[in-house]
Design an enzyme around this catalytic site. Sequence first.
Site, PDB file in Angstrom:
ATOM      1  N   ASP A  88       2.374  -3.426  -0.398  1.00  0.00           N
ATOM      2  CA  ASP A  88       3.243  -2.429  -0.167  1.00  0.00           C
ATOM      3  C   ASP A  88       2.311  -0.908   0.633  1.00  0.00           C
ATOM      4  O   ASP A  88       1.173  -1.075   0.153  1.00  0.00           O
ATOM      5  CB  ASP A  88       4.498  -1.698  -1.335  1.00  0.00           C
ATOM      6  CG  ASP A  88       5.276  -1.366  -0.560  1.00  0.00           C
ATOM      7  OD1 ASP A  88       5.191  -0.696   0.348  1.00  0.00           O
ATOM      8  OD2 ASP A  88       6.814  -1.533  -0.687  1.00  0.00           O
ATOM      9  N   TYR A 102      15.230  -3.875  16.456  1.00  0.00           N
ATOM     10  CA  TYR A 102      15.508  -4.681  15.344  1.00  0.00           C
ATOM     11  C   TYR A 102      15.842  -6.032  15.198  1.00  0.00           C
ATOM     12  O   TYR A 102      14.889  -6.741  14.351  1.00  0.00           O
ATOM     13  CB  TYR A 102      16.379  -3.353  14.454  1.00  0.00           C
ATOM     14  CG  TYR A 102      16.110  -4.708  12.633  1.00  0.00           C
ATOM     15  CD1 TYR A 102      15.216  -3.687  11.859  1.00  0.00           C
ATOM     16  CD2 TYR A 102      17.257  -4.009  12.460  1.00  0.00           C
ATOM     17  CE1 TYR A 102      15.214  -4.406  10.504  1.00  0.00           C
ATOM     18  CE2 TYR A 102      17.508  -5.094  11.010  1.00  0.00           C
ATOM     19  CZ  TYR A 102      16.499  -5.269  10.346  1.00  0.00           C
ATOM     20  OH  TYR A 102      16.741  -5.836   8.533  1.00  0.00           O
TER      21      TYR A 102
HETATM   22  N1  LIG Z   1      19.198  -2.875   3.564  1.00  0.00           N
HETATM   23  C1  LIG Z   1      19.724  -3.705   4.414  1.00  0.00           C
HETATM   24  O1  LIG Z   1      20.663  -3.890   4.481  1.00  0.00           O
HETATM   25  C2  LIG Z   1      19.365  -5.111   5.396  1.00  0.00           C
HETATM   26  C3  LIG Z   1      20.114  -6.007   5.991  1.00  0.00           C
HETATM   27  C4  LIG Z   1      18.726  -6.680   6.631  1.00  0.00           C
HETATM   28  C5  LIG Z   1      18.095  -6.759   6.302  1.00  0.00           C
HETATM   29  N2  LIG Z   1      17.360  -5.985   5.423  1.00  0.00           N
HETATM   30  C6  LIG Z   1      15.401  -6.446   5.843  1.00  0.00           C
HETATM   31  O2  LIG Z   1      15.515  -6.767   4.078  1.00  0.00           O
HETATM   32  C7  LIG Z   1      14.438  -6.344   3.564  1.00  0.00           C
HETATM   33  C8  LIG Z   1      13.702  -5.552   2.704  1.00  0.00           C
HETATM   34  O3  LIG Z   1      14.403  -4.650   3.216  1.00  0.00           O
HETATM   35  P1  LIG Z   1      14.670  -3.019   2.077  1.00  0.00           P
HETATM   36  O4  LIG Z   1      16.488  -2.721   1.970  1.00  0.00           O
HETATM   37  O5  LIG Z   1      14.807  -3.509   0.609  1.00  0.00           O
HETATM   38  O6  LIG Z   1      14.167  -2.446   2.910  1.00  0.00           O
HETATM   39  P2  LIG Z   1      13.280  -0.410   1.488  1.00  0.00           P
HETATM   40  O7  LIG Z   1      12.893  -0.047   2.946  1.00  0.00           O
HETATM   41  O8  LIG Z   1      13.781  -0.367   1.309  1.00  0.00           O
HETATM   42  O9  LIG Z   1      12.479  -1.349   1.367  1.00  0.00           O
HETATM   43  C9  LIG Z   1      11.196  -2.357   2.338  1.00  0.00           C
HETATM   44  C10 LIG Z   1      10.010  -1.678   1.542  1.00  0.00           C
HETATM   45  O10 LIG Z   1       8.247  -2.197   2.860  1.00  0.00           O
HETATM   46  C11 LIG Z   1       7.396  -1.587   2.295  1.00  0.00           C
HETATM   47  N3  LIG Z   1       6.834  -1.618   4.195  1.00  0.00           N
HETATM   48  C12 LIG Z   1       7.377  -1.144   5.457  1.00  0.00           C
HETATM   49  N4  LIG Z   1       6.824  -1.013   6.396  1.00  0.00           N
HETATM   50  C13 LIG Z   1       5.512  -1.697   5.722  1.00  0.00           C
HETATM   51  C14 LIG Z   1       4.435  -1.548   6.313  1.00  0.00           C
HETATM   52  N5  LIG Z   1       3.949  -0.870   7.785  1.00  0.00           N
HETATM   53  N6  LIG Z   1       3.383  -2.059   5.130  1.00  0.00           N
HETATM   54  C15 LIG Z   1       3.544  -2.237   3.601  1.00  0.00           C
HETATM   55  N7  LIG Z   1       5.066  -1.822   3.350  1.00  0.00           N
HETATM   56  C16 LIG Z   1       5.723  -1.738   4.433  1.00  0.00           C
HETATM   57  C17 LIG Z   1       8.027  -0.400   2.248  1.00  0.00           C
HETATM   58  O11 LIG Z   1       6.836   0.736   1.556  1.00  0.00           O
HETATM   59  C18 LIG Z   1       8.920  -0.168   1.412  1.00  0.00           C
HETATM   60  O12 LIG Z   1       8.942  -0.853   0.133  1.00  0.00           O
HETATM   61  C19 LIG Z   1      13.278  -6.113   5.105  1.00  0.00           C
HETATM   62  O13 LIG Z   1      12.846  -6.527   6.090  1.00  0.00           O
HETATM   63  C20 LIG Z   1      14.670  -5.579   5.734  1.00  0.00           C
HETATM   64  O14 LIG Z   1      14.649  -5.390   7.295  1.00  0.00           O
HETATM   65  C21 LIG Z   1      17.721  -5.253   4.535  1.00  0.00           C
END
Ligand SMILES: NC(=O)c1ccc[n+]([C@@H]2O[C@H](COP(=O)([O-])OP(=O)(O)OC[C@H]3O[C@@H](n4cnc5c(N)ncnc54)[C@H](O)[C@@H]3O)[C@@H](O)[C@H]2O)c1
Length: 254
Positions: free
Chosen positions: A32, A150
């Site tokens: 991360d 996205y």
């Molecule tokens: N939360 C939702 O409603 C939702 C719905 C569908 C899909 N998703 C997907 O699920 C996954 C997890 O999402 P989440 O909600 O836990 O997101 P979040 O933003 O809470 O956590 C994502 C993590 O990824 C890390 N990250 C992002 N960009 C980065 C980079 N360039 N380098 C290193 N680390 C990086 C961030 O620092 C963060 O800790 C993601 O792929 C997201 O697209 C989320």
Amino acid sequence: MATIVVSGSAGGMGRAIRKRLEDAGDRVIGIDQTDAEVVVDLESPTARAEAVFEVLRHSGGVVDGVVATAGVLFGPGSRMVSVNYFAAVQLVEGLRDALTGSVNPTALVFSSNSVTTFPGYPLAVTAACLAGDEEAARKVGDVDYGVTPYPATKLALARWARRAAPEWMRSGICLNIVMPGLTETPMVADHLDQYLALETYPIPAARPGAPDEIAGLVQYLLGPDARYFSGSVLCMDGGAEAALRAEDWPGEPT
Ligand SMILES: NC(=O)c1ccc[n+]([C@@H]2O[C@H](COP(=O)([O-])OP(=O)(O)OC[C@H]3O[C@@H](n4cnc5c(N)ncnc54)[C@H](O)[C@@H]3O)[C@@H](O)[C@H]2O)c1
């Protein structure tokens, strides 16, 4: 004790995955931007290659699972292209050899049910990702489409994984796609009420998912009882997709 690599390990779902696995006695190598064994910005291909090298150093060259959870929902389209698609692919491909040393090797990538429920996103971005030229795809990602690219990046990732999965399975590795719906994490925290009120996105469960629910699914998919999943898209979304698209899948082959 299994050794599992989790990208996005400091975020909502990644953190929950990490906790579940560590509570069960597994070792997690987190990736991360902060608060992880491997601190890196996954937007950069060079940094990603270094991250793979660092994971191999931490693990001694064998890992049991790779969970590519990191993703971005906001910001420039080029960043979505790189983090959501190219970083996930580079990470699981870069660790594929390390997986072959495991008894239950599994790779999971994170898509999104916005792919099937958010109409009108730019498929040109999906095609550009799948064409494999990151610089070119970043430019396509930055075009102003009037809607977010996205879901297009998340469709590309799901397609890539479905195309690759049979060949990975032939070498004993389960490669699958987790497709969350709205889940209560920092990613959506500022917009949660707005999303829950959307008439175009009804959620029969009438609530967002919890990160630990996704973590439970991931833990199962990494385990010995899930060895017959390959190229599967596991959608956990409180019923939103079924409510919107009950007739679309499954269907007869054309
Ligand atoms: N939360 C939702 O409603 C939702 C719905 C569908 C899909 N998703 C997907 O699920 C996954 C997890 O999402 P989440 O909600 O836990 O997101 P979040 O933003 O809470 O956590 C994502 C993590 O990824 C890390 N990250 C992002 N960009 C980065 C980079 N360039 N380098 C290193 N680390 C990086 C961030 O620092 C963060 O800790 C993601 O792929 C997201 O697209 C989320």
